[in-house]
Enzyme design. Structure first.
Site, PDB file in Angstrom:
ATOM      1  N   LYS A 139     -12.083  -4.919   2.821  1.00 12.74           N
ATOM      2  CA  LYS A 139     -11.640  -3.934   3.897  1.00 12.74           C
ATOM      3  C   LYS A 139     -12.466  -2.796   3.863  1.00 12.74           C
ATOM      4  O   LYS A 139     -12.879  -2.060   3.147  1.00 12.74           O
ATOM      5  CB  LYS A 139     -10.228  -3.547   3.507  1.00 12.74           C
ATOM      6  CG  LYS A 139      -9.548  -2.577   4.432  1.00 12.74           C
ATOM      7  CD  LYS A 139      -8.237  -2.242   3.978  1.00 12.74           C
ATOM      8  CE  LYS A 139      -7.584  -1.277   4.886  1.00 12.74           C
ATOM      9  NZ  LYS A 139      -6.039  -0.903   4.298  1.00 12.74           N
ATOM     10  N   CYS A 175       0.760  -1.173   0.026  1.00 15.17           N
ATOM     11  CA  CYS A 175       0.045   0.006   0.011  1.00 15.17           C
ATOM     12  C   CYS A 175       0.859   1.351  -0.082  1.00 15.17           C
ATOM     13  O   CYS A 175       2.060   1.177   0.447  1.00 15.17           O
ATOM     14  CB  CYS A 175      -0.878   0.084   1.128  1.00 15.17           C
ATOM     15  SG  CYS A 175      -2.201   1.155   1.161  1.00 15.17           S
ATOM     16  N   CYS A 182       0.060   4.125   1.585  1.00  8.99           N
ATOM     17  CA  CYS A 182      -0.174   5.211   2.518  1.00  8.99           C
ATOM     18  C   CYS A 182       0.793   5.361   3.638  1.00  8.99           C
ATOM     19  O   CYS A 182       0.919   6.877   3.949  1.00  8.99           O
ATOM     20  CB  CYS A 182      -1.725   4.811   3.360  1.00  8.99           C
ATOM     21  SG  CYS A 182      -1.297   3.316   4.262  1.00  8.99           S
ATOM     22  N   LYS A 224     -11.429  -7.313   6.876  1.00 11.31           N
ATOM     23  CA  LYS A 224     -10.689  -6.452   7.805  1.00 11.31           C
ATOM     24  C   LYS A 224     -11.734  -5.131   7.893  1.00 11.31           C
ATOM     25  O   LYS A 224     -12.084  -4.691   6.905  1.00 11.31           O
ATOM     26  CB  LYS A 224      -9.285  -5.875   7.228  1.00 11.31           C
ATOM     27  CG  LYS A 224      -8.721  -4.923   8.194  1.00 11.31           C
ATOM     28  CD  LYS A 224      -7.381  -4.483   7.616  1.00 11.31           C
ATOM     29  CE  LYS A 224      -6.819  -3.421   8.577  1.00 11.31           C
ATOM     30  NZ  LYS A 224      -5.448  -2.720   7.822  1.00 11.31           N
ATOM     31  N   CYS A 235      -3.833   6.119   0.064  1.00 12.02           N
ATOM     32  CA  CYS A 235      -3.133   4.724  -0.428  1.00 12.02           C
ATOM     33  C   CYS A 235      -2.864   4.731  -1.830  1.00 12.02           C
ATOM     34  O   CYS A 235      -2.803   3.758  -2.585  1.00 12.02           O
ATOM     35  CB  CYS A 235      -4.323   3.795  -0.361  1.00 12.02           C
ATOM     36  SG  CYS A 235      -4.805   3.502   1.698  1.00 12.02           S
TER      37      CYS A 235
END
Length: 322
Positions: free
Chosen positions: A192, A117, A119, A245, A127
């Site tokens: 997610k 990712c 981020c 998640k 992201c």
């Protein structure tokens, strides 16, 4: 005749014999944070017992994790500098790349997974690449594939795209295969959600967005059918394992995905879930150890094969004493 289910609960030995859901250190994946420097093990205030490690200390931590019977870690990087496109995410001398090589040299049989990712590496904290004030999905895919490839070159066993860009699993799979990394797996953060439970992680990874939020690419917490769509898309694009998640507020989603997907399923017991248990235990409001084990058992009971959890070391010590 009275039915007496209590007959099966009369002793600890009997309860263990008929227990439907089991928990083992081999079910855990332990998240670790790596930063530049040497000899560093900096506490994360909102996550008691968790640290930001330098490469040398994270290698020692991985060995301790392995010795507890935990087979895998997932690595998150905190770079030495950030820019608009997260260029340190794919640098050959990046902290994650160096940590992967170090851990595999010290603990060769450990399964090393890397977070993919941008981020943590972008100065804006989002992201992906920002264009006209928004994350540009397709421009981001090339950078994610480049990051994943750099992790594979370093020796990662699996890469874990967590960005929630459309098509990123296919882009990463194509790049890995083209470079000869057909055996490098993908653990996709398939489902997610845009969750409030990520707060402590953003402190740990120094990855809070500098403007707006991530609701434009992470999932709406109210949606369940969309979760199945996301899961199936990642399966079709070549994921080897998929993840839900967070875990606790989405146990119903874990169950749905488990019932409809044949791939190994992971669930992420995220930082906010961890911090809540730790904070309540510190106040004396709950038995922290019992709550920890109950939380982890609930995730397994819902259908997760693997649990990413900051409790992994602590829970493994409890399980190893049983």
């Amino acid at each position: 005749m009275m039915v007496r289910p209590r007959r099966l609960r009369q002793s600890a030995t009997l309860r263990e014999m008929v227990r439907e859901t089991t928990l083992s250190p081999k079910d855990f994946i332990y998240p670790l944070f790596v930063k530049p420097g040497h000899g560093k093990k900096d506490p994360i205030p909102s996550m008691p017992g968790q640290y930001q490690f330098s490469v040398d200390t994270i290698v020692q931590e991985a060995k301790e994790v392995w010795d507890l019977g935990i087979p895998s870690v997932i690595l998150f990087g905190i770079p030495d500098r950030k820019d608009a496109v997260g260029s340190r995410s794919y640098a050959e001398d990046g902290v994650v790349q160096m940590a992967v090589a170090g851990v595999k040299a010290k603990v060769p049989d450990m399964v090393v997974i890397t977070d993919v990712c941008l981020c943590e590496y972008t100065d804006h904290g989002h992201c992906g690449v920002i264009k006209n004030g928004k994350v540009d999905n397709d421009a981001t895919l090339e950078l994610l594939a480049r990051q994943a490839l750099s992790h594979a070159y370093a020796g990662a066993d699996f890469v874990g795209p967590s960005d929630m860009m459309d098509g990123r699993v296919a882009a990463i799979r194509t790049a890995l295969d083209a470079a000869g990394f057909q055996d490098t797996g993908i653990l996709s953060y398939a489902v997610k959600y845009a969750s409030a439970f990520y707060g402590p992680f953003r402190e740990a990874a120094e990855s809070a967005p500098q403007f707006g939020d991530r609701a434009g690419y992470q999932m709406d917490p109210a949606n369940a059918l969309e979760a199945m769509k996301e899961a199936w898309l990642d399966v079709e694009e070549g994921a080897d394992m998929i993840m839900v998640k967070p875990a606790l507020p989405y146990l119903d989603i874990v169950r749905r995905v488990r019932e409809q997907c044949l791939l190994p399923l992971a669930a992420y017991n995220v930082s906010g879930e961890f911090a809540m248990v730790k904070a309540a235990a510190e106040k004396g409001w709950i038995d922290g150890t019992r709550a920890m084990m109950e939380v982890l058992t609930s995730i397994r009971r819902a259908g997760a094969d693997l649990i990413l959890t900051y409790f992994a070391k602590e829970a493994a010590k409890v399980l190893n004493r049983i």
